[in-house]
Design a protein around this motif. Structure first.
Motif, PDB file in Angstrom:
ATOM      1  N   GLY A  46      80.167  10.763  72.157  1.00 46.77           N
ATOM      2  CA  GLY A  46      81.193  10.051  72.903  1.00 46.77           C
ATOM      3  C   GLY A  46      81.265  10.477  74.353  1.00 46.77           C
ATOM      4  O   GLY A  46      81.456   9.654  75.263  1.00 46.77           O
ATOM      5  N   GLU A  47      81.100  11.774  74.608  1.00 48.11           N
ATOM      6  CA  GLU A  47      81.138  12.268  75.983  1.00 48.11           C
ATOM      7  C   GLU A  47      79.951  11.740  76.788  1.00 48.11           C
ATOM      8  O   GLU A  47      80.077  11.461  77.981  1.00 48.11           O
ATOM      9  N   VAL A 106      83.037   4.761  71.703  1.00 52.44           N
ATOM     10  CA  VAL A 106      82.256   3.528  71.560  1.00 52.44           C
ATOM     11  C   VAL A 106      83.129   2.311  71.855  1.00 52.44           C
ATOM     12  O   VAL A 106      82.774   1.433  72.657  1.00 52.44           O
ATOM     13  N   GLY A 107      84.288   2.273  71.222  1.00 53.46           N
ATOM     14  CA  GLY A 107      85.172   1.130  71.413  1.00 53.46           C
ATOM     15  C   GLY A 107      85.711   1.029  72.830  1.00 53.46           C
ATOM     16  O   GLY A 107      85.755  -0.071  73.407  1.00 53.46           O
ATOM     17  N   PHE A 108      86.090   2.172  73.411  1.00 54.47           N
ATOM     18  CA  PHE A 108      86.721   2.140  74.730  1.00 54.47           C
ATOM     19  C   PHE A 108      85.719   1.786  75.828  1.00 54.47           C
ATOM     20  O   PHE A 108      86.025   1.009  76.733  1.00 54.47           O
ATOM     21  N   THR A 109      84.502   2.368  75.765  1.00 52.77           N
ATOM     22  CA  THR A 109      83.504   2.026  76.788  1.00 52.77           C
ATOM     23  C   THR A 109      83.051   0.578  76.651  1.00 52.77           C
ATOM     24  O   THR A 109      82.800  -0.087  77.663  1.00 52.77           O
ATOM     25  N   ALA A 230      72.959   5.920  71.890  1.00 55.01           N
ATOM     26  CA  ALA A 230      72.101   5.619  70.730  1.00 55.01           C
ATOM     27  C   ALA A 230      71.820   6.825  69.843  1.00 55.01           C
ATOM     28  O   ALA A 230      70.690   7.057  69.422  1.00 55.01           O
ATOM     29  N   GLY A 231      72.845   7.623  69.564  1.00 53.94           N
ATOM     30  CA  GLY A 231      72.681   8.735  68.646  1.00 53.94           C
ATOM     31  C   GLY A 231      72.114  10.000  69.254  1.00 53.94           C
ATOM     32  O   GLY A 231      71.889  10.975  68.534  1.00 53.94           O
ATOM     33  N   ARG A 232      71.901  10.022  70.558  1.00 48.24           N
ATOM     34  CA  ARG A 232      71.317  11.219  71.179  1.00 48.24           C
ATOM     35  C   ARG A 232      72.233  12.433  71.057  1.00 48.24           C
ATOM     36  O   ARG A 232      71.737  13.572  71.009  1.00 48.24           O
ATOM     37  N   GLY A 233      73.537  12.201  71.041  1.00 47.88           N
ATOM     38  CA  GLY A 233      74.457  13.330  70.879  1.00 47.88           C
ATOM     39  C   GLY A 233      74.245  14.043  69.564  1.00 47.88           C
ATOM     40  O   GLY A 233      74.297  15.282  69.484  1.00 47.88           O
ATOM     41  N   VAL A 280      62.254   2.116  65.655  1.00 50.09           N
ATOM     42  CA  VAL A 280      63.553   2.535  66.206  1.00 50.09           C
ATOM     43  C   VAL A 280      64.116   3.700  65.401  1.00 50.09           C
ATOM     44  O   VAL A 280      64.718   4.629  65.956  1.00 50.09           O
ATOM     45  N   ALA A 281      63.913   3.674  64.090  1.00 46.26           N
ATOM     46  CA  ALA A 281      64.451   4.722  63.215  1.00 46.26           C
ATOM     47  C   ALA A 281      63.631   6.002  63.261  1.00 46.26           C
ATOM     48  O   ALA A 281      64.088   7.046  62.781  1.00 46.26           O
TER      49      ALA A 281
END
Length: 313
Positions: A46-47, A106-109, A230-233, A280-281
């Protein structure tokens, strides 16, 4: 197959792998610091999103990439403060807070993106940081093109990992930080402010996560797309575990994962009978496999994820 194994293909692949690894380096180095202090970086994803969005928005409005990077770093740090207050001061479950924060981000951005740009911002691009060839080194065959012809954020990430490693291993500050994650009660008894250390450590993690997000928009694609992290966090969390909370090892591990990301992109471009979703996976499958194989006998900081209550005995 000959084309894939050619020297030119491999050079381009690993050069792209370096570029793909930059957000992973910033995120994993920041998380290594935070987790050494006992605070899990579940909310890294999220960050990164906040950093990516606000760095793009500010750079677009001001015309300055560096102001955009600072805005992304500030967004990541301020958003991490929300998580830190709930996790450290209010002693709530760090995993739950982190997951909920990621959903919020995700929702806010996405909301801000559509409110400001509608659905057309994919066509609004800005100039990204350009490669800087290091004199002499960039002329070295193969290695020069891979490592010494990258943008400034790449070089800064290497310096960052080295400096953080030195601070953690060679300074009093690093020893205090480690003590906070290993035995916070003893650290508090010796005069170390555990709450303060954990708050600052996690805000530092958020600061670097914001730069990681900025490296996506300002160092790579030049625009913001929904869920660009895309899941990097989450991959950063795996990197920190596999590197045993060592920033220099995290640097090398990030390059490995970045190369896998670059490989899946190039395999799609090459064309295949397999559905593109398989490629992608691929980075996430490799992440799971790496944790399954290399995640044994790894000892985390003893109080990682455990809320500290200085009033308890």
């Amino acid at each position: 197959m000959d084309t894939i194994l050619s020297a030119s293909f491999l050079t381009a692949l690993f050069a792209s792998g370096v570029r793909q690894s930059i957000p992973l380096i910033y995120g994993s180095v920041g998380d290594a610091v935070s987790e050494r202090a006992g605070v899990m970086g579940i909310s890294l994803e999220g960050e990164m999103l906040f950093g990516a969005f606000f760095s793009y928005l500010v750079a677009l409005r001001t015309g300055s990439l560096w102001i955009g990077v600072l805005a992304g770093a500030a967004a990541g740090m301020l958003s991490s403060l929300i998580v830190a207050v709930w996790s450290v001061w209010l002693r709530q479950d760090q995993s739950i807070i982190g997951i909920m924060f990621n959903i919020l981000a995700v929702g806010f951005t996405n909301f801000l993106n559509r409110m400001i740009f509608g659905t057309s911002n994919a066509n609004i691009t800005i100039e990204t940081f350009q490669p800087i060839a290091i004199p002499g080194l960039s002329r070295v065959p193969v290695l020069g093109e891979i490592f010494f012809n990258q943008n400034i954020l790449t070089y800064l990430s290497v310096v960052l990992a080295a400096v953080v490693f030195w601070v953690l291993r060679k300074t009093k500050l690093g020893l205090q930080l480690t003590a906070v994650g290993e035995n916070p009660k003893a650290a508090q008894a010796s005069g170390i402010q555990v709450y303060r250390f954990r708050l600052v450590a996690y805000m530092f993690c958020g600061f670097l996560a914001g730069i990681a997000g900025a490296s996506l928009t300002l160092g790579s694609v030049g625009t913001f797309t929904e869920s660009i992290s895309a899941g990097r966090g989450f991959i950063c969390l795996a990197i920190v575990i596999l590197s045993r909370w060592n920033p220099l090892v995290a640097l090398a591990t990030s390059f490995g994962f970045g190369s896998i990301q670059a490989l899946q992109i190039r395999l799609q471009v090459q064309g295949s009978a397999l559905p593109y979703q398989v490629f992608v996976a691929l980075p996430y499958l490799v992440t799971i496999l790496a944790l399954a194989i290399g995640g044994h006998n790894i000892r985390a900081p003893r109080e990682l994820g455990v809320p500290f209550d200085k009033e308890s005995r």
